[in-house]
Design a protein around this motif. Structure first.
Motif, PDB file in Angstrom:
ATOM      1  N   GLY A 144      -4.693  57.711 -21.428  1.00  0.00           N
ATOM      2  CA  GLY A 144      -4.713  56.271 -21.198  1.00  0.00           C
ATOM      3  C   GLY A 144      -4.489  55.530 -22.502  1.00  0.00           C
ATOM      4  N   TYR A 145      -4.851  54.283 -22.502  1.00  0.00           N
ATOM      5  CA  TYR A 145      -4.680  53.471 -23.694  1.00  0.00           C
ATOM      6  C   TYR A 145      -6.030  52.984 -24.193  1.00  0.00           C
ATOM      7  CZ  TYR A 145       0.173  53.461 -22.264  1.00  0.00           C
ATOM      8  OH  TYR A 145       1.439  53.848 -21.894  1.00  0.00           O
ATOM      9  N   ILE A 146      -6.208  53.047 -25.494  1.00  0.00           N
ATOM     10  CA  ILE A 146      -7.398  52.514 -26.154  1.00  0.00           C
ATOM     11  C   ILE A 146      -6.883  51.417 -27.080  1.00  0.00           C
ATOM     12  CG2 ILE A 146      -9.465  53.048 -27.498  1.00  0.00           C
ATOM     13  CD1 ILE A 146      -8.632  56.123 -26.857  1.00  0.00           C
ATOM     14  N   TRP A 147      -6.738  50.231 -26.526  1.00  0.00           N
ATOM     15  CA  TRP A 147      -6.097  49.133 -27.242  1.00  0.00           C
ATOM     16  C   TRP A 147      -6.937  48.653 -28.415  1.00  0.00           C
ATOM     17  CZ3 TRP A 147      -1.397  49.374 -25.868  1.00  0.00           C
ATOM     18  CH2 TRP A 147      -1.025  49.577 -24.546  1.00  0.00           C
ATOM     19  N   VAL A 148      -6.255  48.321 -29.516  1.00  0.00           N
ATOM     20  CA  VAL A 148      -6.910  47.756 -30.692  1.00  0.00           C
ATOM     21  C   VAL A 148      -6.164  46.502 -31.135  1.00  0.00           C
ATOM     22  CG1 VAL A 148      -8.018  49.842 -31.576  1.00  0.00           C
ATOM     23  CG2 VAL A 148      -5.666  49.378 -32.184  1.00  0.00           C
ATOM     24  N   SER A 149      -6.930  45.494 -31.495  1.00  0.00           N
ATOM     25  CA  SER A 149      -6.355  44.246 -32.000  1.00  0.00           C
ATOM     26  C   SER A 149      -6.122  44.358 -33.504  1.00  0.00           C
ATOM     27  CB  SER A 149      -7.303  43.085 -31.714  1.00  0.00           C
ATOM     28  OG  SER A 149      -8.480  43.219 -32.500  1.00  0.00           O
ATOM     29  N   LYS A 150      -5.437  43.395 -34.049  1.00  0.00           N
ATOM     30  CA  LYS A 150      -5.193  43.366 -35.496  1.00  0.00           C
ATOM     31  C   LYS A 150      -6.520  43.364 -36.253  1.00  0.00           C
ATOM     32  CE  LYS A 150      -2.912  40.836 -39.153  1.00  0.00           C
ATOM     33  NZ  LYS A 150      -2.199  39.664 -39.580  1.00  0.00           N
ATOM     34  N   GLU A 151      -7.474  42.564 -35.792  1.00  0.00           N
ATOM     35  CA  GLU A 151      -8.788  42.485 -36.443  1.00  0.00           C
ATOM     36  C   GLU A 151      -9.520  43.822 -36.372  1.00  0.00           C
ATOM     37  OE1 GLU A 151      -7.762  40.267 -34.004  1.00  0.00           O
ATOM     38  OE2 GLU A 151      -7.228  38.658 -35.386  1.00  0.00           O
ATOM     39  N   GLU A 152      -9.421  44.485 -35.217  1.00  0.00           N
ATOM     40  CA  GLU A 152     -10.068  45.791 -35.066  1.00  0.00           C
ATOM     41  C   GLU A 152      -9.413  46.834 -35.969  1.00  0.00           C
ATOM     42  OE1 GLU A 152     -11.697  45.359 -30.488  1.00  0.00           O
ATOM     43  OE2 GLU A 152      -9.638  46.009 -30.823  1.00  0.00           O
ATOM     44  N   ILE A 153      -8.103  46.773 -36.096  1.00  0.00           N
ATOM     45  CA  ILE A 153      -7.395  47.686 -36.987  1.00  0.00           C
ATOM     46  C   ILE A 153      -7.936  47.544 -38.406  1.00  0.00           C
ATOM     47  CG2 ILE A 153      -5.161  48.124 -38.125  1.00  0.00           C
ATOM     48  CD1 ILE A 153      -3.857  47.479 -35.350  1.00  0.00           C
ATOM     49  N   GLU A 154      -8.086  46.320 -38.855  1.00  0.00           N
ATOM     50  CA  GLU A 154      -8.591  46.065 -40.210  1.00  0.00           C
ATOM     51  C   GLU A 154     -10.028  46.560 -40.373  1.00  0.00           C
ATOM     52  OE1 GLU A 154      -7.908  41.877 -40.885  1.00  0.00           O
ATOM     53  OE2 GLU A 154      -5.737  42.148 -40.710  1.00  0.00           O
ATOM     54  N   LYS A 155     -10.882  46.295 -39.385  1.00  0.00           N
ATOM     55  CA  LYS A 155     -12.285  46.725 -39.459  1.00  0.00           C
ATOM     56  C   LYS A 155     -12.411  48.251 -39.475  1.00  0.00           C
ATOM     57  CE  LYS A 155     -14.600  42.791 -37.344  1.00  0.00           C
ATOM     58  NZ  LYS A 155     -15.354  42.307 -36.181  1.00  0.00           N
ATOM     59  N   ILE A 156     -11.651  48.903 -38.612  1.00  0.00           N
ATOM     60  CA  ILE A 156     -11.726  50.364 -38.558  1.00  0.00           C
ATOM     61  C   ILE A 156     -11.173  50.972 -39.841  1.00  0.00           C
ATOM     62  CG2 ILE A 156     -11.026  52.455 -37.321  1.00  0.00           C
ATOM     63  CD1 ILE A 156     -10.894  50.660 -34.747  1.00  0.00           C
ATOM     64  N   ALA A 157     -10.061  50.435 -40.327  1.00  0.00           N
ATOM     65  CA  ALA A 157      -9.483  50.934 -41.585  1.00  0.00           C
ATOM     66  C   ALA A 157     -10.475  50.769 -42.730  1.00  0.00           C
ATOM     67  CB  ALA A 157      -8.172  50.209 -41.892  1.00  0.00           C
ATOM     68  N   ASP A 158     -11.126  49.617 -42.808  1.00  0.00           N
ATOM     69  CA  ASP A 158     -12.148  49.399 -43.844  1.00  0.00           C
ATOM     70  C   ASP A 158     -13.276  50.414 -43.702  1.00  0.00           C
ATOM     71  OD1 ASP A 158     -10.783  47.283 -44.976  1.00  0.00           O
ATOM     72  OD2 ASP A 158     -12.019  45.730 -44.028  1.00  0.00           O
ATOM     73  N   PHE A 159     -13.716  50.650 -42.477  1.00  0.00           N
ATOM     74  CA  PHE A 159     -14.786  51.603 -42.209  1.00  0.00           C
ATOM     75  C   PHE A 159     -14.391  53.009 -42.672  1.00  0.00           C
ATOM     76  CE2 PHE A 159     -16.966  54.596 -39.334  1.00  0.00           C
ATOM     77  CZ  PHE A 159     -18.288  54.232 -39.545  1.00  0.00           C
ATOM     78  N   LEU A 160     -13.128  53.364 -42.454  1.00  0.00           N
ATOM     79  CA  LEU A 160     -12.622  54.683 -42.849  1.00  0.00           C
ATOM     80  C   LEU A 160     -12.220  54.737 -44.325  1.00  0.00           C
ATOM     81  CD1 LEU A 160     -10.401  55.469 -39.720  1.00  0.00           C
ATOM     82  CD2 LEU A 160     -12.666  56.404 -40.251  1.00  0.00           C
TER      83      LEU A 160
END
Length: 126
Positions: free
Chosen positions: A32-48
């Motif tokens: 399926g799809y696990i959609w991510v927004s631009k803001e979520e991309i930034e937050k997850i990248a920062d977390f990683l």
């Protein structure tokens, strides 16, 4: 003691304690799809602790104009790339809204698709 969550418009409650024993049923199964927004991309990248570009390249697939988190096929099922069998969601504090909202998705509102969500989530309380 149950820790039930209820939301308006839904005919069920959710026992969040069930997550400890379900082995990530909402993180695995059919593709399926696990959609991510631009803001979520930034937050997850920062977390990683990586750049957004590196995160997009390594962990996302582009579908039209949107991004979805990659899955890994293991035997007959697909598993979110961030799900670990032993520790669960490895990005839990910054997981996408789609994941935070489950099982309270519009497709399950007002009793719609109730059998489907009950099959997928052992934490559903009718």
């Amino acid at each position: 003691m149950q820790s039930l969550i209820k939301k308006e418009g839904f005919t069920f409650a959710f026992d969040q304690n069930a997550c400890a024993s379900c082995n990530g049923a909402c993180c695995r199964g059919e593709s399926g799809y696990i959609w991510v927004s631009k803001e979520e991309i930034e937050k997850i990248a920062d977390f990683l602790e990586i750049s957004s570009d590196e995160f997009i390249t390594n962990y996302l697939k582009k579908e039209g104009y949107r991004y979805s988190i990659k899955e890994i096929k293991v035997q007959q099922e697909y598993i979110c790339i961030f799900f670990d069998e032993k520790s669960g969601c490895t990005i839990y504090p910054v997981r996408p809204k789609q994941c935070r909202d489950f099982p309270f998705w519009d497709r399950y509102k007002n009793g719609k698709n109730l059998k489907e969500v009950c099959k997928e989530c052992i934490g559903i309380v009718l």
